[in-house]
Scaffold this motif. Structure first.
Motif, PDB file in Angstrom:
ATOM      1  N   PHE A  90     -97.648  -3.106  65.942  1.00 57.24           N
ATOM      2  CA  PHE A  90     -96.989  -3.614  64.737  1.00 57.24           C
ATOM      3  C   PHE A  90     -95.759  -2.806  64.323  1.00 57.24           C
ATOM      4  N   GLY A  91     -95.393  -1.800  65.117  1.00 58.38           N
ATOM      5  CA  GLY A  91     -94.202  -1.045  64.759  1.00 58.38           C
ATOM      6  C   GLY A  91     -94.134   0.332  65.389  1.00 58.38           C
ATOM      7  N   ALA A  92     -93.375   1.205  64.758  1.00 62.81           N
ATOM      8  CA  ALA A  92     -93.174   2.560  65.262  1.00 62.81           C
ATOM      9  C   ALA A  92     -93.312   3.561  64.127  1.00 62.81           C
ATOM     10  N   PHE A  93     -93.987   4.677  64.419  1.00 63.38           N
ATOM     11  CA  PHE A  93     -94.087   5.755  63.445  1.00 63.38           C
ATOM     12  C   PHE A  93     -93.020   6.801  63.764  1.00 63.38           C
ATOM     13  N   VAL A  94     -92.193   7.066  62.755  1.00 62.30           N
ATOM     14  CA  VAL A  94     -91.063   7.981  62.929  1.00 62.30           C
ATOM     15  C   VAL A  94     -91.256   9.189  62.013  1.00 62.30           C
ATOM     16  N   GLU A  95     -91.183  10.404  62.589  1.00 57.77           N
ATOM     17  CA  GLU A  95     -91.308  11.637  61.808  1.00 57.77           C
ATOM     18  C   GLU A  95     -89.935  12.038  61.285  1.00 57.77           C
ATOM     19  N   ILE A  96     -89.833  12.159  59.950  1.00 61.77           N
ATOM     20  CA  ILE A  96     -88.546  12.529  59.345  1.00 61.77           C
ATOM     21  C   ILE A  96     -88.504  14.008  58.976  1.00 61.77           C
ATOM     22  N   LYS A  97     -89.693  14.651  58.889  1.00 63.53           N
ATOM     23  CA  LYS A  97     -89.815  16.099  58.711  1.00 63.53           C
ATOM     24  C   LYS A  97     -91.214  16.478  59.163  1.00 63.53           C
ATOM     25  N   ARG A  98     -91.429  17.741  59.419  1.00 65.60           N
ATOM     26  CA  ARG A  98     -92.724  18.170  59.938  1.00 65.60           C
ATOM     27  C   ARG A  98     -93.862  17.650  59.060  1.00 65.60           C
ATOM     28  N   GLY A  99     -94.752  16.860  59.666  1.00 59.94           N
ATOM     29  CA  GLY A  99     -95.921  16.381  58.951  1.00 59.94           C
ATOM     30  C   GLY A  99     -95.699  15.121  58.144  1.00 59.94           C
ATOM     31  N   VAL A 100     -94.489  14.601  58.111  1.00 59.71           N
ATOM     32  CA  VAL A 100     -94.202  13.377  57.328  1.00 59.71           C
ATOM     33  C   VAL A 100     -93.706  12.292  58.271  1.00 59.71           C
ATOM     34  N   GLU A 101     -94.534  11.264  58.429  1.00 62.78           N
ATOM     35  CA  GLU A 101     -94.174  10.134  59.268  1.00 62.78           C
ATOM     36  C   GLU A 101     -94.084   8.870  58.430  1.00 62.78           C
ATOM     37  N   GLY A 102     -93.122   8.021  58.782  1.00 61.14           N
ATOM     38  CA  GLY A 102     -92.977   6.736  58.119  1.00 61.14           C
ATOM     39  C   GLY A 102     -93.085   5.612  59.131  1.00 61.14           C
ATOM     40  N   LEU A 103     -93.401   4.430  58.649  1.00 62.13           N
ATOM     41  CA  LEU A 103     -93.561   3.278  59.530  1.00 62.13           C
ATOM     42  C   LEU A 103     -92.313   2.407  59.528  1.00 62.13           C
ATOM     43  N   VAL A 104     -91.825   2.146  60.725  1.00 64.11           N
ATOM     44  CA  VAL A 104     -90.799   1.128  60.907  1.00 64.11           C
ATOM     45  C   VAL A 104     -91.533  -0.108  61.405  1.00 64.11           C
ATOM     46  N   HIS A 105     -91.713  -1.098  60.536  1.00 62.80           N
ATOM     47  CA  HIS A 105     -92.417  -2.315  60.942  1.00 62.80           C
ATOM     48  C   HIS A 105     -91.634  -2.989  62.055  1.00 62.80           C
ATOM     49  N   ILE A 106     -92.330  -3.716  62.923  1.00 67.31           N
ATOM     50  CA  ILE A 106     -91.673  -4.341  64.063  1.00 67.31           C
ATOM     51  C   ILE A 106     -90.521  -5.248  63.645  1.00 67.31           C
ATOM     52  N   SER A 107     -90.675  -5.797  62.443  1.00 65.98           N
ATOM     53  CA  SER A 107     -89.607  -6.682  61.944  1.00 65.98           C
ATOM     54  C   SER A 107     -88.370  -5.907  61.494  1.00 65.98           C
ATOM     55  N   GLN A 108     -88.524  -4.559  61.374  1.00 72.29           N
ATOM     56  CA  GLN A 108     -87.421  -3.719  60.919  1.00 72.29           C
ATOM     57  C   GLN A 108     -86.844  -2.847  62.038  1.00 72.29           C
ATOM     58  N   ILE A 109     -87.238  -3.172  63.279  1.00 77.66           N
ATOM     59  CA  ILE A 109     -86.756  -2.360  64.400  1.00 77.66           C
ATOM     60  C   ILE A 109     -85.400  -2.848  64.894  1.00 77.66           C
ATOM     61  N   ALA A 110     -85.262  -4.154  65.052  1.00 82.36           N
ATOM     62  CA  ALA A 110     -84.007  -4.692  65.607  1.00 82.36           C
ATOM     63  C   ALA A 110     -83.641  -5.994  64.910  1.00 82.36           C
ATOM     64  N   LYS A 111     -82.348  -6.343  64.986  1.00 82.95           N
ATOM     65  CA  LYS A 111     -81.890  -7.587  64.356  1.00 82.95           C
ATOM     66  C   LYS A 111     -82.439  -8.801  65.102  1.00 82.95           C
ATOM     67  N   GLU A 112     -82.470  -8.667  66.412  1.00 82.07           N
ATOM     68  CA  GLU A 112     -82.994  -9.764  67.210  1.00 82.07           C
ATOM     69  C   GLU A 112     -84.515  -9.682  67.265  1.00 82.07           C
ATOM     70  N   HIS A 113     -85.160 -10.786  67.579  1.00 84.92           N
ATOM     71  CA  HIS A 113     -86.619 -10.824  67.656  1.00 84.92           C
ATOM     72  C   HIS A 113     -87.086 -10.053  68.894  1.00 84.92           C
ATOM     73  N   ILE A 114     -88.117  -9.209  68.715  1.00 84.83           N
ATOM     74  CA  ILE A 114     -88.706  -8.487  69.855  1.00 84.83           C
ATOM     75  C   ILE A 114     -90.207  -8.708  69.845  1.00 84.83           C
ATOM     76  N   GLY A 115     -90.794  -8.659  71.052  1.00 86.37           N
ATOM     77  CA  GLY A 115     -92.235  -8.875  71.178  1.00 86.37           C
ATOM     78  C   GLY A 115     -93.035  -7.618  70.916  1.00 86.37           C
ATOM     79  N   THR A 116     -92.524  -6.478  71.414  1.00 84.94           N
ATOM     80  CA  THR A 116     -93.193  -5.188  71.214  1.00 84.94           C
ATOM     81  C   THR A 116     -92.137  -4.117  70.926  1.00 84.94           C
ATOM     82  N   PRO A 117     -92.507  -3.054  70.203  1.00 86.77           N
ATOM     83  CA  PRO A 117     -91.552  -1.976  69.922  1.00 86.77           C
ATOM     84  C   PRO A 117     -91.042  -1.298  71.196  1.00 86.77           C
ATOM     85  N   GLN A 118     -91.885  -1.305  72.244  1.00 89.16           N
ATOM     86  CA  GLN A 118     -91.504  -0.642  73.493  1.00 89.16           C
ATOM     87  C   GLN A 118     -90.268  -1.263  74.155  1.00 89.16           C
ATOM     88  N   GLU A 119     -89.906  -2.466  73.739  1.00 82.97           N
ATOM     89  CA  GLU A 119     -88.737  -3.129  74.326  1.00 82.97           C
ATOM     90  C   GLU A 119     -87.444  -2.397  73.982  1.00 82.97           C
TER      91      GLU A 119
END
Length: 380
Positions: free
Chosen positions: A285-314
């Motif tokens: 459903f997305g990617a977890f991105v660490e912005i500082k040690r111990g703090v991770e935020g979620l980039v939902h799959i819908s917020q990864i790219a402008k175009e439609h993607i099937g999986t974040p690994q793309e």
């Protein structure tokens, strides 16, 4: 002849008698005492004490009353021993202490092979293994020190008295441990000293009892080795997680006494802010991105790219550095919503605005040139 002289005479004083005497003269190698008998009594310097004596005034003074034991009865003098009486009294006293288990103070008078000699009214021996609960390499610092000891073995026929300081210390440690276990509760914060570091955590002395900080409780961040966080001998504040009085086990946490990585995060970042982070995990459903040690935020799959993607690994891979825009930050719930797509959109929008501005500037420049040329022709 005085009443005392009538009562005592050389004839009725026998070897082995215990008598009282008064010191009348101190000489270099002997002490002269008044027994009230026909002749004075003599205490040789060697019979003053079980310890080595350089001069008689180290032990007695003129006018002192002293209890002595008769050693010899001669025509001209009576030979006495203070040491023999002191030794007899000391044996009786030490026997009582052995039976009761009483601890008492004793001065170390000599360091010998295998341990220490202490003055307990006679020579008491403290074996090296009974000096401390830990290994001692050099005993020289114990000379002339007072130690709290207890008698652990006696044999008067062999003139043998064995003492132990270690036994006293162990008893104190056991009592202190029981006291701490009875009063400490989960949630308490206490100070301790790092005693031992292992692969799985750290043992901390919290005042007489050891507690364990599991490696997972050392830091808010992942810890590979406990020695990366603490060292033996460090003084640290820890939180009590649990107490098992039956097994005498205490679980501690260093992490819970330290500010968490999320603490104050709302003061550090705000909605709309663009920051750099590292992709830590990719999920369906997305990617977890660490912005500082111990703090991770979620980039939902819908917020990864402008175009439609099937999986974040793309479009992403773990370890990749990315620019993210903060959509929402919630310190209380430790949630952070991020967007890569909006960073791209903002960038494109900015580039478009810049392009349009450049176009307008270019058109204005060309129009200026045209008007300038027309003005030149008009003047001609």
């Amino acid at each position: 002849m005085s009443e005392r002289q009538d009562e005592f005479s050389n004839e009725n004083i026998q070897v082995g008698d215990q008598v009282k005497a008064t010191v009348v003269k101190l000489e270099d190698k002997q002490v002269v005492v008044d027994l009230g008998a026909k002749f004075d009594g003599i205490i040789p310097i060697s019979e003053l004490s079980h310890l080595h004596v350089e001069h008689t005034n180290e032990v007695l003074s003129e006018g002192d009353e002293v209890v002595v034991v008769v050693q010899k009865v001669e025509d001209e003098a009576i030979i006495l021993s203070k040491k023999a009486n002191d030794s007899k009294q000391a044996w009786e006293d030490l026997e009582k202490k052995l039976e009761s288990g009483e601890s008492f103070e004793a001065k170390v008078v000599e360091v010998v092979n295998g341990g220490l000699v202490a003055d307990v009214g006679l020579r008491g021996f403290i074996p090296a293994s009974h000096v401390e609960v830990y290994y001692v390499e050099d005993f020289s610092e114990y000379k002339d020190q007072s130690l709290t000891v207890k008698v652990i073995e006696m044999d008067e026929s062999r003139n043998r008295v064995i003492l132990s300081h270690k036994a006293v210390t162990e008893k104190e440690m056991t009592d202190r441990k029981k006291e701490i276990l009875n009063k400490i509760e989960a949630g308490d914060q206490v100070e301790g000293t790092v005693q031992r570091i292992t692969n799985f955590g750290v043992f901390v002395d919290i005042g007489g009892v050891d507690g364990l900080i599991h490696i997972s409780q050392l830091s808010h961040e992942h810890v590979n080795k406990a020695s990366d966080v603490v060292s033996e001998g460090d003084k640290i504040k820890v939180k009590v997680l649990s107490v098992d009085r039956d097994t005498e086990r205490i679980a501690l946490s260093l992490k819970d006494t330290l500010p968490g990585p999320w603490e104050g995060i709302e003061n550090e970042i705000s909605n709309g802010q663009v920051i750099e982070g590292e992709v830590k995990r990719l999920v369906n459903f997305g990617a977890f991105v660490e912005i500082k040690r111990g703090v991770e935020g979620l980039v939902h799959i819908s917020q990864i790219a402008k175009e439609h993607i099937g999986t974040p690994q793309e479009v992403l891979k773990e370890g990749q550095k990315v620019q993210v825009k903060v959509l929402d930050v919630n310190e209380k719930n430790k949630r952070l919503s991020l967007s890569i797509k909006e960073v791209e959109e903002d960038r494109e929008s900015s580039e478009l605005k810049q392009y349009q501005k450049d176009q307008e500037d270019d058109q204005a420049f060309q129009l200026g040139d045209l008007i300038g040329d027309q003005l030149k022709n008009y003047k001609k």
